[in-house]
Write a protein that holds these residues in place. Structure first.
Motif, PDB file in Angstrom:
ATOM      1  N   VAL A 243       0.857  -1.183   0.000  1.00 41.16           N
ATOM      2  CA  VAL A 243       0.000   0.000   0.000  1.00 41.16           C
ATOM      3  C   VAL A 243       0.891   1.231   0.000  1.00 41.16           C
ATOM      4  O   VAL A 243       1.710   1.420   0.914  1.00 41.16           O
ATOM      5  CB  VAL A 243      -0.939   0.024   1.227  1.00 41.16           C
ATOM      6  CG1 VAL A 243      -1.789   1.294   1.212  1.00 41.16           C
ATOM      7  CG2 VAL A 243      -1.830  -1.212   1.245  1.00 41.16           C
ATOM      8  N   LEU A 244       0.748   2.059  -1.027  1.00 35.07           N
ATOM      9  CA  LEU A 244       1.484   3.317  -1.121  1.00 35.07           C
ATOM     10  C   LEU A 244       0.535   4.462  -0.774  1.00 35.07           C
ATOM     11  O   LEU A 244      -0.593   4.520  -1.278  1.00 35.07           O
ATOM     12  CB  LEU A 244       2.046   3.522  -2.526  1.00 35.07           C
ATOM     13  CG  LEU A 244       3.008   2.443  -3.035  1.00 35.07           C
ATOM     14  CD1 LEU A 244       3.459   2.786  -4.452  1.00 35.07           C
ATOM     15  CD2 LEU A 244       4.206   2.308  -2.100  1.00 35.07           C
ATOM     16  N   THR A 245       1.006   5.368   0.097  1.00 36.47           N
ATOM     17  CA  THR A 245       0.207   6.522   0.514  1.00 36.47           C
ATOM     18  C   THR A 245       0.918   7.799   0.087  1.00 36.47           C
ATOM     19  O   THR A 245       2.108   7.986   0.394  1.00 36.47           O
ATOM     20  CB  THR A 245      -0.006   6.538   2.039  1.00 36.47           C
ATOM     21  OG1 THR A 245      -0.643   5.320   2.432  1.00 36.47           O
ATOM     22  CG2 THR A 245      -0.880   7.712   2.443  1.00 36.47           C
ATOM     23  N   CYS A 246       0.206   8.661  -0.600  1.00 39.86           N
ATOM     24  CA  CYS A 246       0.765   9.934  -1.065  1.00 39.86           C
ATOM     25  C   CYS A 246       0.358  11.026  -0.071  1.00 39.86           C
ATOM     26  O   CYS A 246      -0.804  11.441  -0.028  1.00 39.86           O
ATOM     27  CB  CYS A 246       0.251  10.257  -2.464  1.00 39.86           C
ATOM     28  SG  CYS A 246       1.033  11.706  -3.205  1.00 39.86           S
ATOM     29  N   ALA A 247       1.312  11.450   0.762  1.00 40.96           N
ATOM     30  CA  ALA A 247       1.048  12.508   1.747  1.00 40.96           C
ATOM     31  C   ALA A 247       1.177  13.860   1.054  1.00 40.96           C
ATOM     32  O   ALA A 247       2.259  14.221   0.576  1.00 40.96           O
ATOM     33  CB  ALA A 247       2.022  12.406   2.916  1.00 40.96           C
ATOM     34  N   VAL A 248       0.084  14.596   1.007  1.00 40.32           N
ATOM     35  CA  VAL A 248       0.033  15.847   0.248  1.00 40.32           C
ATOM     36  C   VAL A 248      -0.294  17.003   1.185  1.00 40.32           C
ATOM     37  O   VAL A 248      -1.121  16.874   2.087  1.00 40.32           O
ATOM     38  CB  VAL A 248      -1.036  15.762  -0.862  1.00 40.32           C
ATOM     39  CG1 VAL A 248      -1.171  17.090  -1.590  1.00 40.32           C
ATOM     40  CG2 VAL A 248      -0.677  14.668  -1.846  1.00 40.32           C
ATOM     41  N   THR A 249       0.394  18.120   0.989  1.00 39.72           N
ATOM     42  CA  THR A 249       0.060  19.373   1.661  1.00 39.72           C
ATOM     43  C   THR A 249      -0.193  20.426   0.600  1.00 39.72           C
ATOM     44  O   THR A 249       0.217  20.280  -0.550  1.00 39.72           O
ATOM     45  CB  THR A 249       1.185  19.830   2.600  1.00 39.72           C
ATOM     46  OG1 THR A 249       2.360  20.116   1.815  1.00 39.72           O
ATOM     47  CG2 THR A 249       1.516  18.758   3.633  1.00 39.72           C
ATOM     48  N   GLY A 250      -0.817  21.515   1.011  1.00 40.45           N
ATOM     49  CA  GLY A 250      -1.089  22.609   0.088  1.00 40.45           C
ATOM     50  C   GLY A 250      -2.313  23.377   0.531  1.00 40.45           C
ATOM     51  O   GLY A 250      -3.192  22.844   1.214  1.00 40.45           O
ATOM     52  N   ASN A 251      -2.359  24.654   0.198  1.00 41.23           N
ATOM     53  CA  ASN A 251      -3.512  25.488   0.523  1.00 41.23           C
ATOM     54  C   ASN A 251      -3.823  26.357  -0.703  1.00 41.23           C
ATOM     55  O   ASN A 251      -3.023  27.229  -1.047  1.00 41.23           O
ATOM     56  CB  ASN A 251      -3.231  26.363   1.737  1.00 41.23           C
ATOM     57  CG  ASN A 251      -4.464  27.110   2.204  1.00 41.23           C
ATOM     58  OD1 ASN A 251      -5.578  26.790   1.832  1.00 41.23           O
ATOM     59  ND2 ASN A 251      -4.254  28.130   3.014  1.00 41.23           N
ATOM     60  N   PRO A 252      -4.965  26.128  -1.367  1.00 44.31           N
ATOM     61  CA  PRO A 252      -5.988  25.139  -1.015  1.00 44.31           C
ATOM     62  C   PRO A 252      -5.481  23.723  -1.218  1.00 44.31           C
ATOM     63  O   PRO A 252      -4.629  23.473  -2.077  1.00 44.31           O
ATOM     64  CB  PRO A 252      -7.133  25.465  -1.961  1.00 44.31           C
ATOM     65  CG  PRO A 252      -6.481  26.143  -3.119  1.00 44.31           C
ATOM     66  CD  PRO A 252      -5.332  26.914  -2.560  1.00 44.31           C
ATOM     67  N   ARG A 253      -6.008  22.807  -0.422  1.00 48.37           N
ATOM     68  CA  ARG A 253      -5.551  21.428  -0.475  1.00 48.37           C
ATOM     69  C   ARG A 253      -5.953  20.801  -1.808  1.00 48.37           C
ATOM     70  O   ARG A 253      -7.102  20.909  -2.233  1.00 48.37           O
ATOM     71  CB  ARG A 253      -6.154  20.629   0.675  1.00 48.37           C
ATOM     72  CG  ARG A 253      -5.648  19.196   0.743  1.00 48.37           C
ATOM     73  CD  ARG A 253      -6.188  18.495   1.951  1.00 48.37           C
ATOM     74  NE  ARG A 253      -5.731  17.115   1.999  1.00 48.37           N
ATOM     75  CZ  ARG A 253      -4.553  16.728   2.449  1.00 48.37           C
ATOM     76  NH1 ARG A 253      -3.712  17.639   2.919  1.00 48.37           N
ATOM     77  NH2 ARG A 253      -4.200  15.459   2.475  1.00 48.37           N
ATOM     78  N   PRO A 254      -4.998  20.133  -2.496  1.00 45.30           N
ATOM     79  CA  PRO A 254      -5.344  19.478  -3.756  1.00 45.30           C
ATOM     80  C   PRO A 254      -6.449  18.442  -3.540  1.00 45.30           C
ATOM     81  O   PRO A 254      -6.358  17.615  -2.626  1.00 45.30           O
ATOM     82  CB  PRO A 254      -4.026  18.814  -4.171  1.00 45.30           C
ATOM     83  CG  PRO A 254      -2.963  19.608  -3.482  1.00 45.30           C
ATOM     84  CD  PRO A 254      -3.562  20.035  -2.182  1.00 45.30           C
ATOM     85  N   ASN A 255      -7.485  18.500  -4.350  1.00 45.52           N
ATOM     86  CA  ASN A 255      -8.618  17.587  -4.184  1.00 45.52           C
ATOM     87  C   ASN A 255      -8.550  16.392  -5.125  1.00 45.52           C
ATOM     88  O   ASN A 255      -9.429  15.537  -5.119  1.00 45.52           O
ATOM     89  CB  ASN A 255      -9.939  18.329  -4.400  1.00 45.52           C
ATOM     90  CG  ASN A 255      -9.994  19.055  -5.728  1.00 45.52           C
ATOM     91  OD1 ASN A 255      -9.175  18.809  -6.604  1.00 45.52           O
ATOM     92  ND2 ASN A 255     -10.950  19.947  -5.869  1.00 45.52           N
ATOM     93  N   GLN A 256      -7.510  16.321  -5.954  1.00 43.20           N
ATOM     94  CA  GLN A 256      -7.359  15.187  -6.867  1.00 43.20           C
ATOM     95  C   GLN A 256      -5.903  14.773  -6.927  1.00 43.20           C
ATOM     96  O   GLN A 256      -5.016  15.605  -7.117  1.00 43.20           O
ATOM     97  CB  GLN A 256      -7.868  15.545  -8.267  1.00 43.20           C
ATOM     98  CG  GLN A 256      -7.829  14.371  -9.240  1.00 43.20           C
ATOM     99  CD  GLN A 256      -8.392  14.733 -10.599  1.00 43.20           C
ATOM    100  OE1 GLN A 256      -8.748  15.877 -10.844  1.00 43.20           O
ATOM    101  NE2 GLN A 256      -8.461  13.763 -11.492  1.00 43.20           N
TER     102      GLN A 256
END
Length: 389
Positions: A243-256
């Motif tokens: 299982v690979l998990t893509c930890a994403v940050t950002g504002n506005p947070r990426p929704n895709q």
């Protein structure tokens, strides 16, 4: 009727005065009062040498509130707390700005005596209203405004951030009896400032000492995304589920979030749901570089993960082949050492063969025979010496 005296909610500012007409024997004294809007004020008239004459108390509009001990104005906010030969005290609850002014204490005798008790109503600031001028973006500046629409006297506004005071620019405007006060502050922001707290604080004399009204504003700083892949296990073998998990940050947070495998398509068994990619029943054909991508209006982010599936059978075969190689190397080394030893022994044996002559036989060639050479040798030579030729 005389009511029971109650505790004051706000301190009284006292200003004593006395007045008497010509030939009069009575005196009237009053107290000036300051109260916050909505608070309770007590207005007191002190009498000296009162002889039972008429006492009248009037409001700033010269309307009679009490005539001796009788209510004259139907305003239930005014209550008679005390009526005695020495003092008359009335209580005003829920004080309003329109209640402000001079209250007349009048004593009617042959000569009329009166004094005025001045009531001052202060207006405490409400909680300040904090607004942002435009959306803050990392690397730029943010401008915040703080507004207190009603206060008396004009409120003093201060800004605080991380327990440090910020310098703001204030302005005020008088609206009738109250003041409207505003303040603005500007400072540069970065992505680490997102979620930070800025405080606008308002103070004036209507608030108890050491108290203030505060409003907290949470900074909303927009910034480009970042991405990083986390794997459910460090070593993967054939048949495992990864299982690979893509930890994403950002504002506005990426929704895709998009998952890819280099120039190849994802395995048919792969399940990509949002931030997670599940690869069940791994085989060596699943090897490759997997990427997750995310973006918002401020930028794009991409993270890589190289998948190498280990074959347990191949690992075992490689491990079993190692001892044979080591044994072969050792045997080759032993054979080489034995050959070197044999060569050295042969060389030494050849080196030791040859002819030796003694000192006594040094004249063999001249005398012809070894016996004669030995018998006729020099008497001075008592010791044999051998020389290696």
């Amino acid at each position: 009727t005389m009511g029971r005296a109650r505790r004051f909610q706000w301190p009284l500012l006292l200003l004593w005065a006395a007045a008497a007409g010509p030939g009069a024997g009575q005196e009237v004294q009053t107290e000036n009062v300051t109260v916050a809007e909505g608070g309770v004020a007590e207005i007191t008239c002190r009498l000296h040498q009162y002889d039972g004459s008429i006492v009248v108390i009037q409001n700033p509009a010269r309307q009679t509130l009490f005539f001796n001990g009788t209510r004259a104005l139907k305003d239930e906010r005014f209550q008679l707390e005390e009526f005695s030969p020495r003092r008359v005290r009335i209580r005003l609850s829920d004080a309003r700005l329109e209640d402000e002014g001079g209250y007349f204490c009048q004593l009617y005798t042959e000569d009329t005596h009166h004094q005025i008790a001045t009531l001052t109503v202060l207006v405490a600031p409400e909680n300040p209203v904090v607004e942002v001028r435009e959306q803050a973006v990392e690397g730029g500046e943010v401008e915040l405004s703080c507004l207190v629409p009603r206060s008396r006297p004009a409120a003093v506004l201060r800004w605080h951030r991380d327990r440090k005071e910020l310098k703001g620019v204030s302005s005020s405007q008088e609206n009738g009896k109250v003041w409207s006060v505003a303040s603005t502050v500007r400072f540069r922001v970065d992505r680490k400032d997102d979620g930070g707290i800025v405080i606008c604080e308002a103070q004036n004399q209507a608030l108890p000492s050491g108290h203030s009204k505060q409003t907290q504003y949470v900074l909303d700083v927009q910034y480009s995304p970042t991405a990083r892949i986390h794997a459910s296990q460090a070593v993967v073998r054939e048949g495992d589920t990864l299982v690979l998990t893509c930890a994403v940050t950002g504002n506005p947070r990426p929704n895709q979030i998009r998952w890819n495998r280099g120039n190849e398509s994802l395995p048919e068994r792969a399940e990509a749901v949002g931030e997670t990619l599940t690869l069940p029943g791994l085989v060596s054909a699943d090897n490759g570089t997997y990427t997750c991508e995310a973006s918002n209006k401020h930028g794009h982010a991409r993270a890589l993960y190289v998948l190498v599936v280990y074959d347990p059978g191949a690992v075992v075969e490689a491990q079993t082949s190692v001892p044979y190689a080591i044994v072969g190397g050792i045997l080759a080394l032993l054979v080489f050492l034995i050959i070197c030893v044999l060569v050295g022994m042969v060389w030494c044996s050849v080196r030791q063969k040859g002819s030796y002559l003694t000192h006594e036989a040094s004249g063999l060639d001249e005398q012809g025979e070894a016996r004669e050479a030995f018998l006729n040798g020099s008497d001075g030579h008592k010791r044999k010496e051998e020389f290696f030729i």
